[in-house]
Design an enzyme around this catalytic site. Structure first.
Site, PDB file in Angstrom:
ATOM      1  N   SER A 151       1.008  -1.205  -0.154  1.00 26.54           N
ATOM      2  CA  SER A 151       0.057   0.033  -0.020  1.00 26.54           C
ATOM      3  C   SER A 151       1.115   1.232  -0.084  1.00 26.54           C
ATOM      4  CB  SER A 151      -0.929   0.000   1.133  1.00 26.54           C
ATOM      5  OG  SER A 151      -1.682   1.155   1.488  1.00 26.54           O
TER       6      SER A 151
ATOM      7  N   TYR B 201      -1.710  -0.970  10.253  1.00 26.58           N
ATOM      8  CA  TYR B 201      -1.714  -1.007   9.012  1.00 26.58           C
ATOM      9  C   TYR B 201      -0.681  -0.591   8.245  1.00 26.58           C
ATOM     10  CZ  TYR B 201      -3.839  -1.129   4.372  1.00 26.58           C
ATOM     11  OH  TYR B 201      -4.016  -1.520   2.959  1.00 26.58           O
TER      12      TYR B 201
END
Length: 284
Positions: free
Chosen positions: A146, A159
């Protein structure tokens, strides 16, 4: 598009997180190219729905309920893959979750996020890569990271940490692969931008205008692989590559210039970053 030699009709692709989102979009696309599929997810109902949808593509499909945070599950996934198809040509370590939290809260959520996102990728690499390499055939390992693992925006620190770990893991993996004699397997880091999936929808039923669809991400991914790109950094409908480049450059500048961490979101640097971004984007 000229296909990568690993993406060939009759060869097999293993996709984790395949019941929805980017994983499901990748499964559909690879099936349309004639690849057999091993679809893995913790959501058994979703796997069955995906299988029923894709089997019309006239390819062989195996579904395996898999908790990627458990190495024994991933070993079982590999065993079922080899039983059905032999060594796969493509491994897409895509399963992921969010909802971790800041550095000072929710330890159990941290363990879940790191277990699925980071250890899930490592488990996939360690279970599948050695024999993919030994096969002597062209192969692909695609790990879904990501952009949050690169610029680490405030919010879900767990995350961000998991995705930063995937970036470092995949960089090291590719270095190992390219320095392994006779290895025809390559690794690639997929870093989506804003993408409308079940994980990101937050209860919305309609895609926000700025987000890409999972299908756009997969098409961009395949084009990047064909171009030989390791870093497959996806734009979206609001963020261009020039904007991403400026954000990454500023983030590294925090370290080089000894600014406060995440200074892009620091009140004292707000105007400086806005000017920097405008200058960089205008110059592209």
């Amino acid at each position: 598009m000229t296909l990568h030699p690993a993406i060939a009709a009759g060869r097999a692709a293993v996709i984790t997180g395949a019941a929805s989102g980017i994983g499901l979009a990748a499964a559909r696309r690879l099936a349309s190219l004639g690849m057999n599929l091993v679809l893995a997810d913790v959501a058994e109902d979703g796997l069955e729905t995906a299988r029923q949808e894709i089997e019309a593509a006239d390819v062989r499909i195996v579904t395996v309920r898999t908790d990627v945070s458990r190495f024994e599950d991933v070993e079982a996934l590999r065993a079922r893959t080899v039983e059905a198809f032999g060594e796969p040509a493509l491994l897409m370590n895509n399963a992921g979750v969010g909802g971790g939290g800041s550095a000072v809260e929710r330890l159990d959520a941290w363990r879940r996020v790191l277990g699925v996102n980071l250890m899930g990728v490592l488990n996939g690499v360690q279970a599948f890569a050695p024999d993919m390499i030994a096969s002597g055939k062209p192969g692909l390992i695609i790990n879904t990271g990501s952009k949050q693992g690169i610029t680490a925006p405030p919010g879900d620190t767990a995350y961000n940490v998991s995705k930063a770990g995937i970036k470092t893991l995949t960089e090291g993996l590719q270095h190992t692969l390219r320095n392994t004699a006779n290895c025809q397997v390559s690794a690639h880091l997929l870093a989506p931008g804003s993408t409308f999936t079940g994980m990101t929808s937050r209860g919305r039923s309609e895609k926000p205008p700025g987000a890409w669809t999972p299908e756009q991400v997969v098409d961009f991914m395949l084009a990047g692989i064909e171009a030989g790109d390791f870093y497959i950094l996806c734009p979206d409908n609001e963020v261009t590559r020039a904007m991403d480049n400026a954000r990454m450059e500023w983030a590294m500048g925090d370290l080089i210039q000894n600014r406060p961490p995440l200074s892009r979101w620091h009140d004292d640097y707000k105007d400086a970053f806005a000017a920097f971004l405008a200058e960089r984007v205008a110059g592209k």
